[in-house]
Design an enzyme around this catalytic site. Structure first.
Site, PDB file in Angstrom:
ATOM      1  N   HIS A   1      -3.222 -10.586 -89.831  1.00 53.96           N
ATOM      2  CA  HIS A   1      -2.810 -11.788 -89.090  1.00 53.96           C
ATOM      3  C   HIS A   1      -2.360 -12.876 -90.070  1.00 53.96           C
ATOM      4  O   HIS A   1      -1.339 -13.537 -89.853  1.00 53.96           O
ATOM      5  CB  HIS A   1      -3.990 -12.361 -88.282  1.00 53.96           C
ATOM      6  CG  HIS A   1      -4.474 -11.497 -87.160  1.00 53.96           C
ATOM      7  ND1 HIS A   1      -5.802 -11.192 -86.964  1.00 53.96           N
ATOM      8  CD2 HIS A   1      -3.798 -10.890 -86.149  1.00 53.96           C
ATOM      9  CE1 HIS A   1      -5.931 -10.442 -85.887  1.00 53.96           C
ATOM     10  NE2 HIS A   1      -4.736 -10.230 -85.376  1.00 53.96           N
TER      11      HIS A   1
ATOM     12  N   SER B   1      -8.263  -5.786 -85.555  1.00 55.95           N
ATOM     13  CA  SER B   1      -9.545  -6.480 -85.411  1.00 55.95           C
ATOM     14  C   SER B   1     -10.624  -5.514 -84.939  1.00 55.95           C
ATOM     15  O   SER B   1     -11.783  -5.628 -85.342  1.00 55.95           O
ATOM     16  CB  SER B   1      -9.420  -7.625 -84.403  1.00 55.95           C
ATOM     17  OG  SER B   1      -8.557  -8.613 -84.891  1.00 55.95           O
TER      18      SER B   1
ATOM     19  N   ARG C   1       3.286  -3.691 -86.387  1.00 59.20           N
ATOM     20  CA  ARG C   1       2.791  -2.912 -87.522  1.00 59.20           C
ATOM     21  C   ARG C   1       3.492  -1.572 -87.634  1.00 59.20           C
ATOM     22  O   ARG C   1       3.875  -1.134 -88.705  1.00 59.20           O
ATOM     23  CB  ARG C   1       1.284  -2.684 -87.398  1.00 59.20           C
ATOM     24  CG  ARG C   1       0.474  -3.929 -87.654  1.00 59.20           C
ATOM     25  CD  ARG C   1      -0.933  -3.740 -87.218  1.00 59.20           C
ATOM     26  NE  ARG C   1      -0.956  -3.429 -85.796  1.00 59.20           N
ATOM     27  CZ  ARG C   1      -2.020  -3.538 -85.023  1.00 59.20           C
ATOM     28  NH1 ARG C   1      -3.161  -3.922 -85.541  1.00 59.20           N
ATOM     29  NH2 ARG C   1      -1.948  -3.263 -83.733  1.00 59.20           N
TER      30      ARG C   1
ATOM     31  N   LYS D   1     -12.231  -9.370 -71.499  1.00 55.94           N
ATOM     32  CA  LYS D   1     -12.840  -8.768 -72.693  1.00 55.94           C
ATOM     33  C   LYS D   1     -14.067  -9.569 -73.106  1.00 55.94           C
ATOM     34  O   LYS D   1     -14.043 -10.794 -73.086  1.00 55.94           O
ATOM     35  CB  LYS D   1     -11.853  -8.837 -73.865  1.00 55.94           C
ATOM     36  CG  LYS D   1     -10.917  -7.675 -73.976  1.00 55.94           C
ATOM     37  CD  LYS D   1     -10.363  -7.658 -75.387  1.00 55.94           C
ATOM     38  CE  LYS D   1      -8.866  -7.629 -75.427  1.00 55.94           C
ATOM     39  NZ  LYS D   1      -8.314  -7.834 -76.757  1.00 55.94           N
TER      40      LYS D   1
HETATM   41  O1  PNS Z   1      -4.193 -10.102 -80.133  1.00 55.89           O
HETATM   42  P1  PNS Z   1      -3.771  -9.472 -78.839  1.00 55.89           P
HETATM   43  O2  PNS Z   1      -4.973  -9.169 -77.983  1.00 55.89           O
HETATM   44  O3  PNS Z   1      -2.867  -8.287 -79.043  1.00 55.89           O
HETATM   45  O4  PNS Z   1      -2.891 -10.592 -78.064  1.00 55.89           O
HETATM   46  C1  PNS Z   1      -2.373 -10.348 -76.776  1.00 55.89           C
HETATM   47  C2  PNS Z   1      -1.860 -11.640 -76.141  1.00 55.89           C
HETATM   48  C3  PNS Z   1      -2.918 -12.716 -76.217  1.00 55.89           C
HETATM   49  C4  PNS Z   1      -0.627 -12.115 -76.845  1.00 55.89           C
HETATM   50  C5  PNS Z   1      -1.485 -11.314 -74.667  1.00 55.89           C
HETATM   51  O5  PNS Z   1      -2.525 -10.570 -74.086  1.00 55.89           O
HETATM   52  C6  PNS Z   1      -1.284 -12.563 -73.828  1.00 55.89           C
HETATM   53  O6  PNS Z   1      -0.359 -13.329 -74.048  1.00 55.89           O
HETATM   54  N1  PNS Z   1      -2.186 -12.760 -72.852  1.00 55.89           N
HETATM   55  C7  PNS Z   1      -2.156 -13.907 -71.945  1.00 55.89           C
HETATM   56  C8  PNS Z   1      -1.728 -13.451 -70.536  1.00 55.89           C
HETATM   57  C9  PNS Z   1      -0.230 -13.218 -70.540  1.00 55.89           C
HETATM   58  O7  PNS Z   1       0.558 -14.137 -70.633  1.00 55.89           O
HETATM   59  N2  PNS Z   1       0.176 -11.923 -70.512  1.00 55.89           N
HETATM   60  C10 PNS Z   1       1.581 -11.555 -70.690  1.00 55.89           C
HETATM   61  C11 PNS Z   1       2.192 -11.034 -69.435  1.00 55.89           C
HETATM   62  S1  PNS Z   1       1.613  -9.403 -69.150  1.00 55.89           S
END
Ligand code: PNS
Length: 161
Positions: free
Chosen positions: A19, A130, A92, A43
Protein backbone atom coordinates in the site's frame (compact mmCIF):
# COMPACT_ATOMS: atom_id res chain seq x y z
CA UNK A 1 2.56 16.98 -10.91
CA UNK A 2 -1.19 17.08 -11.61
CA UNK A 3 -3.16 19.72 -9.72
CA UNK A 4 -5.78 17.18 -8.77
CA UNK A 5 -6.80 15.32 -5.65
CA UNK A 6 -7.00 11.55 -5.85
CA UNK A 7 -8.50 9.20 -3.29
CA UNK A 8 -6.84 5.87 -2.48
CA UNK A 9 -9.65 3.87 -0.86
CA UNK A 10 -9.25 0.57 0.91
CA UNK A 11 -9.67 -1.54 4.01
CA UNK A 12 -6.00 -1.24 5.06
CA UNK A 13 -6.35 -3.92 7.74
CA UNK A 14 -3.48 -3.35 8.16
CA UNK A 15 -1.48 -1.04 5.89
CA UNK A 16 1.29 -3.00 4.12
CA UNK A 17 4.50 -1.96 2.37
CA UNK A 18 2.63 -2.63 -0.89
CA UNK A 19 0.00 0.00 0.00
CA UNK A 20 2.79 2.42 0.95
CA UNK A 21 4.50 1.83 -2.39
CA UNK A 22 1.24 2.78 -4.17
CA UNK A 23 0.81 5.86 -1.92
CA UNK A 24 4.35 7.02 -2.73
CA UNK A 25 3.75 6.61 -6.47
CA UNK A 26 0.38 8.40 -6.29
CA UNK A 27 1.88 11.27 -4.28
CA UNK A 28 4.44 11.80 -7.07
CA UNK A 29 1.64 12.16 -9.63
CA UNK A 30 -1.22 13.95 -7.83
CA UNK A 31 -1.22 17.28 -5.97
CA UNK A 32 -3.05 15.68 -3.07
CA UNK A 33 -3.70 12.07 -2.15
CA UNK A 34 -6.38 11.15 0.37
CA UNK A 35 -5.95 7.66 1.77
CA UNK A 36 -9.49 6.81 2.83
CA UNK A 37 -10.22 3.91 5.13
CA UNK A 38 -13.46 2.01 4.57
CA UNK A 39 -15.55 1.64 7.70
CA UNK A 40 -16.56 -1.96 7.00
CA UNK A 41 -20.11 -2.97 7.75
CA UNK A 42 -19.79 -6.71 7.19
CA UNK A 43 -16.16 -7.69 7.63
CA UNK A 44 -14.91 -7.96 11.15
CA UNK A 45 -11.63 -6.09 10.97
CA UNK A 46 -8.57 -6.89 13.08
CA UNK A 47 -7.87 -3.18 13.66
CA UNK A 48 -10.55 -0.58 14.40
CA UNK A 49 -10.94 2.20 11.87
CA UNK A 50 -9.20 4.62 14.28
CA UNK A 51 -6.27 2.24 14.70
CA UNK A 52 -5.99 1.75 10.94
CA UNK A 53 -6.05 5.52 10.42
CA UNK A 54 -3.36 6.12 13.05
CA UNK A 55 -1.10 3.46 11.54
CA UNK A 56 -1.46 5.07 8.10
CA UNK A 57 -0.93 8.62 9.45
CA UNK A 58 2.35 7.55 11.03
CA UNK A 59 3.51 5.92 7.78
CA UNK A 60 2.67 8.82 5.43
CA UNK A 61 4.49 11.48 7.46
CA UNK A 62 7.24 11.75 4.78
CA UNK A 63 4.71 12.97 2.19
CA UNK A 64 3.13 16.35 2.97
CA UNK A 65 0.57 16.01 0.16
CA UNK A 66 -0.93 12.82 1.63
CA UNK A 67 -3.72 12.89 4.23
CA UNK A 68 -5.85 10.21 5.81
CA UNK A 69 -9.64 10.06 6.08
CA UNK A 70 -12.51 7.62 6.66
CA UNK A 71 -15.49 6.77 4.53
CA UNK A 72 -18.60 4.64 4.76
CA UNK A 73 -21.22 3.75 2.20
CA UNK A 74 -20.50 4.05 -1.49
CA UNK A 75 -17.09 5.31 -2.58
CA UNK A 76 -18.71 7.39 -5.33
CA UNK A 77 -20.91 9.21 -2.79
CA UNK A 78 -17.82 10.04 -0.73
CA UNK A 79 -16.03 11.24 -3.88
CA UNK A 80 -18.94 13.42 -5.01
CA UNK A 81 -19.28 14.95 -1.55
CA UNK A 82 -15.56 15.76 -1.44
CA UNK A 83 -15.27 16.89 -5.06
CA UNK A 84 -12.81 14.13 -5.94
CA UNK A 85 -12.93 12.59 -9.43
CA UNK A 86 -9.95 10.21 -9.35
CA UNK A 87 -9.72 6.94 -7.45
CA UNK A 88 -6.42 5.07 -7.21
CA UNK A 89 -6.29 1.30 -7.03
CA UNK A 90 -3.21 -0.91 -6.91
CA UNK A 91 -3.03 -3.69 -9.48
CA UNK A 92 -0.67 -6.45 -8.40
CA UNK A 93 -1.34 -9.20 -10.90
CA UNK A 94 -3.78 -10.35 -13.57
CA UNK A 95 -5.70 -12.12 -10.81
CA UNK A 96 -6.69 -8.71 -9.39
CA UNK A 97 -8.16 -7.60 -12.70
CA UNK A 98 -11.60 -9.19 -12.63
CA UNK A 99 -12.49 -7.83 -9.20
CA UNK A 100 -11.00 -4.41 -9.95
CA UNK A 101 -12.79 -4.12 -13.33
CA UNK A 102 -16.06 -5.00 -11.64
CA UNK A 103 -15.63 -2.25 -9.05
CA UNK A 104 -14.25 0.33 -11.50
CA UNK A 105 -17.09 -0.18 -14.02
CA UNK A 106 -19.75 -0.16 -11.31
CA UNK A 107 -18.29 3.03 -9.87
CA UNK A 108 -18.11 4.68 -13.30
CA UNK A 109 -21.74 3.75 -14.01
CA UNK A 110 -22.74 5.36 -10.72
CA UNK A 111 -20.50 8.41 -11.23
CA UNK A 112 -19.62 8.95 -14.92
CA UNK A 113 -17.31 11.90 -14.15
CA UNK A 114 -14.86 9.76 -12.21
CA UNK A 115 -11.81 7.83 -13.37
CA UNK A 116 -10.11 4.89 -11.71
CA UNK A 117 -6.34 5.02 -12.10
CA UNK A 118 -4.49 1.75 -11.62
CA UNK A 119 -0.93 1.83 -10.34
CA UNK A 120 1.40 -1.16 -10.22
CA UNK A 121 3.38 -1.72 -7.03
CA UNK A 122 7.04 -2.70 -7.20
CA UNK A 123 7.55 -6.40 -7.96
CA UNK A 124 8.56 -7.08 -4.34
CA UNK A 125 4.95 -6.49 -3.35
CA UNK A 126 2.97 -8.41 -5.97
CA UNK A 127 2.21 -11.27 -3.58
CA UNK A 128 1.56 -9.11 -0.54
CA UNK A 129 -1.94 -8.81 0.95
CA UNK A 130 -3.25 -7.62 4.30
CA UNK A 131 -4.83 -11.02 4.88
CA UNK A 132 -1.54 -12.91 4.45
CA UNK A 133 0.11 -10.40 6.79
CA UNK A 134 -2.62 -11.05 9.39
CA UNK A 135 -2.10 -14.81 8.98
CA UNK A 136 1.70 -14.55 9.39
CA UNK A 137 1.25 -12.27 12.41
CA UNK A 138 -1.29 -14.59 14.04
CA UNK A 139 1.22 -17.45 13.78
CA UNK A 140 4.16 -15.44 15.11
CA UNK A 141 6.08 -15.06 11.83
CA UNK A 142 8.54 -12.31 10.92
CA UNK A 143 6.71 -9.24 9.62
CA UNK A 144 9.46 -6.76 8.87
CA UNK A 145 9.60 -7.18 5.10
CA UNK A 146 5.82 -6.91 4.77
CA UNK A 147 4.83 -3.89 6.85
CA UNK A 148 6.48 -0.77 8.34
CA UNK A 149 8.05 -1.31 11.81
CA UNK A 150 5.23 0.46 13.73
CA UNK A 151 2.62 -1.72 12.00
CA UNK A 152 4.63 -4.86 12.84
CA UNK A 153 4.68 -3.69 16.47
CA UNK A 154 0.90 -3.12 16.47
CA UNK A 155 0.32 -6.57 14.95
CA UNK A 156 2.54 -8.25 17.54
CA UNK A 157 0.64 -6.42 20.30
CA UNK A 158 -2.73 -7.57 18.88
CA UNK A 159 -1.73 -11.21 18.80
CA UNK A 160 0.10 -11.15 22.14
CA UNK A 161 -3.30 -10.64 23.81
O1 PNS B 1 -8.78 -2.80 0.32
P1 PNS B 1 -10.00 -3.35 -0.35
O2 PNS B 1 -10.84 -4.12 0.63
O3 PNS B 1 -9.68 -4.12 -1.60
O4 PNS B 1 -10.87 -2.06 -0.82
C1 PNS B 1 -12.12 -2.21 -1.45
C2 PNS B 1 -12.87 -0.88 -1.51
C3 PNS B 1 -12.90 -0.24 -0.14
C4 PNS B 1 -12.20 0.06 -2.46
C5 PNS B 1 -14.30 -1.17 -2.03
O5 PNS B 1 -14.82 -2.28 -1.34
C6 PNS B 1 -15.25 -0.01 -1.83
O6 PNS B 1 -15.09 1.05 -2.41
N1 PNS B 1 -16.25 -0.22 -0.95
C7 PNS B 1 -17.26 0.79 -0.62
C8 PNS B 1 -18.61 0.39 -1.24
C9 PNS B 1 -18.57 0.70 -2.73
O7 PNS B 1 -18.55 1.84 -3.14
N2 PNS B 1 -18.47 -0.37 -3.56
C10 PNS B 1 -18.25 -0.20 -5.00
C11 PNS B 1 -19.44 -0.58 -5.80
S1 PNS B 1 -19.58 -2.33 -5.84
Amino acid sequence: MLQKTAVYPGSFDPLTNGHLDIIRRASDIFGEVVVSVLMNRHKTALFSQEERMELIKEAVKPWPNVRVDLFSGLLVDYMRKNNITVAIRGLRAVSDLEYEFQIAHTNRTLYPDMETVFLMPGENYVYLTSSTVREVASLGGALDTFVPPHVAKALRAKFAK
